[in-house]
Design a protein around this motif. Structure first.
Motif, short mmCIF file in Angstrom:
data_model
loop_
_atom_site.label_atom_id
_atom_site.label_comp_id
_atom_site.label_asym_id
_atom_site.label_seq_id
_atom_site.Cartn_x
_atom_site.Cartn_y
_atom_site.Cartn_z
N ILE A 1 3.11 10.14 -5.02
CA ILE A 1 3.22 8.85 -4.26
C ILE A 1 4.71 9.26 -2.77
O ILE A 1 5.25 9.66 -3.16
CB ILE A 1 3.54 7.84 -3.92
CG1 ILE A 1 4.80 7.45 -5.29
CG2 ILE A 1 1.99 7.48 -5.26
CD1 ILE A 1 5.30 6.44 -4.54
N TYR A 2 4.05 8.74 -2.05
CA TYR A 2 5.27 8.26 -0.54
C TYR A 2 6.03 7.15 -0.83
O TYR A 2 5.42 6.37 -0.72
CB TYR A 2 4.68 8.44 0.48
CG TYR A 2 5.94 9.01 1.76
CD1 TYR A 2 6.47 9.86 1.79
CD2 TYR A 2 5.62 7.67 2.65
CE1 TYR A 2 7.45 9.60 2.99
CE2 TYR A 2 6.61 7.67 3.62
CZ TYR A 2 7.43 8.35 3.84
OH TYR A 2 8.33 8.32 4.93
N LYS B 1 5.85 16.24 2.47
CA LYS B 1 5.32 14.81 3.33
C LYS B 1 6.67 16.09 4.53
O LYS B 1 7.48 15.62 4.30
CB LYS B 1 6.07 14.59 2.68
CG LYS B 1 5.80 13.09 3.60
CD LYS B 1 4.33 12.50 3.67
CE LYS B 1 4.16 11.06 4.57
NZ LYS B 1 3.28 10.60 5.64
N ASP C 1 0.96 -1.25 -0.36
CA ASP C 1 0.39 0.70 0.12
C ASP C 1 0.91 1.33 0.09
O ASP C 1 2.15 1.04 1.00
CB ASP C 1 -1.14 -0.06 1.29
CG ASP C 1 -2.01 -1.06 1.54
OD1 ASP C 1 -2.82 -1.40 -0.12
OD2 ASP C 1 -2.31 -1.34 2.15
N LEU C 2 0.86 2.43 -0.87
CA LEU C 2 1.70 3.38 -1.28
C LEU C 2 0.38 4.69 -1.04
O LEU C 2 -0.57 5.23 -1.41
CB LEU C 2 1.89 3.06 -2.50
CG LEU C 2 3.04 1.99 -2.94
CD1 LEU C 2 3.79 2.95 -4.55
CD2 LEU C 2 3.98 2.62 -2.56
N GLU C 3 0.78 5.69 0.03
CA GLU C 3 0.45 7.16 0.40
C GLU C 3 -0.11 7.48 -0.97
O GLU C 3 1.57 8.22 -1.61
CB GLU C 3 0.71 7.49 1.36
CG GLU C 3 0.50 8.94 1.94
CD GLU C 3 0.77 9.29 2.74
OE1 GLU C 3 0.00 10.35 3.28
OE2 GLU C 3 2.39 9.02 3.52
N VAL C 4 -0.90 7.96 -1.39
CA VAL C 4 -0.69 8.56 -2.93
C VAL C 4 -1.63 10.33 -2.28
O VAL C 4 -2.35 10.64 -1.79
CB VAL C 4 -2.47 8.12 -3.80
CG1 VAL C 4 -2.02 9.63 -5.39
CG2 VAL C 4 -1.81 7.04 -4.20
N LEU C 5 0.04 11.66 -2.62
CA LEU C 5 -0.58 12.57 -1.74
C LEU C 5 -1.10 13.70 -3.42
O LEU C 5 -2.14 14.87 -2.92
CB LEU C 5 0.61 13.04 -1.43
CG LEU C 5 1.43 12.54 -0.51
CD1 LEU C 5 2.22 11.65 -0.84
CD2 LEU C 5 1.52 13.42 0.57
N ASN D 1 -1.87 1.12 -6.78
CA ASN D 1 -2.49 1.76 -5.45
C ASN D 1 -2.67 3.20 -6.82
O ASN D 1 -2.79 4.61 -6.19
CB ASN D 1 -0.98 2.74 -5.30
CG ASN D 1 -0.57 1.00 -4.30
OD1 ASN D 1 -1.08 1.24 -3.05
ND2 ASN D 1 0.04 0.34 -4.36
#
Length: 286
Positions: free
Chosen positions: A93-94, A274, A80-84, A116
């Protein structure tokens, strides 16, 4: 046959052949060749009818992928990736520390993008691709292209130095409050601005400094090499370090914190940040 995955097509800008549209919509089939094989095995249906490579998708169709009893179990990457930020053209993404951006490994950011990110509805949609690199031990923001034109235009922005990047690092030793490092790397011009934001006394390292870094060029390992060249290596760096001053077990204290640029298609100003990882704020809590 068992239903494996289902996908409803959003409204599209214009019709597109299914063999182009289908790339990336299924977690288990990330490539065009995989889509073709699944069609040949009669495992994909569009609105209840067997799919063909020449079928045109216009929007609103229900696409279903089935699993044959003879189909081997796929080894899926679960990351799972954090999408900003995300739109039809690009995403930011982070990237956590310790994960490769791309390469021959199974666990990479590149391999996790299709699960993602949303599939682009544009005619030149492709499998999402990272536009630049971050070292394996570096955390922070990574820019992703989602269409062939976006990948080209974002690459031009980097080449023309029209993307502003800000990093934060914790550097070892006594430092000037700010400076400009202009030291070539691999016989190529390389330049970095830095500013010390905070410093604390350290029994083992003399001083630890929270440093804001703004690279003016994009050489490999530039920030790590530049800080090492002035005898202020980054905490946790095991490639560029001073003898007896290596911190083990905490990783590299280098974080890509902000990306700012003009969107090449919508022309809006994109500025994404971030926050610092917890390992930074444990040393510099304010």
């Amino acid at each position: 046959m068992n239903l494996l995955e289902s996908n409803t097509v959003p409204k599209l800008e214009k019709p597109i052949r299914f063999q182009e549209y289908g790339v990336g919509i299924f977690n288990t089939i990330p490539t065009k060749s995989g889509i073709k094989k699944a069609i040949k095995k009669e495992l994909i249906f569009i609105d209840g009818i067997l799919a063909t490579t020449s079928k045109y998708i216009v929007g609103g169709e229900k696409i279903e992928l089935y699993q044959s009893e003879k189909t081997p179990t796929f080894n899926r990457l679960q990351l799972d990736l954090e999408v900003l930020f995300e739109d039809d053209y690009l995403a930011i993404i982070y990237k956590p520390a310790g994960i490769l951006v791309s390469g021959n490994k199974f666990v990479t950011i590149a391999n996790a993008l299709t699960q993602n990110l949303k599939k682009s509805t544009l005619f030149d949609a492709v499998k999402p691709q990272p536009i630049h690199r971050l070292d394996n031990p570096t955390s922070g923001l990574l820019l992703i292209g989602k269409t062939s034109n976006a990948i080209i235009e974002l690459g031009k922005l980097f080449k023309n130095k029209e993307i502003q990047k800000t990093y934060f690092a914790i550097a070892i030793g006594k430092m000037k409050s700010e400076d400009f490092i202009d030291i070539s790397i691999d016989d190529k011009k390389a330049a970095t601005d830095y500013k010390v934001l905070q410093s604390v006394v350290s029994k083992r390292f003399e001083y630890l400094n929270l440093v804001k870094l703004q690279p003016k060029t994009g050489r490999k390992h530039q920030l790590r090499k530049h800080l090492f060249s002035i005898q202020n290596p980054i905490l946790g760096d095991k490639e560029y370090f001073l003898e007896n001053k290596v911190l083990n077990g905490k990783g590299l204290f280098l974080h890509a914190a902000t990306l700012a640029f003009i969107h090449p298609f919508t022309k809006e100003k994109i500025a994404v940040s971030k926050e610092l990882p917890k390992k930074f704020t444990k040393i510099f809590p304010d």
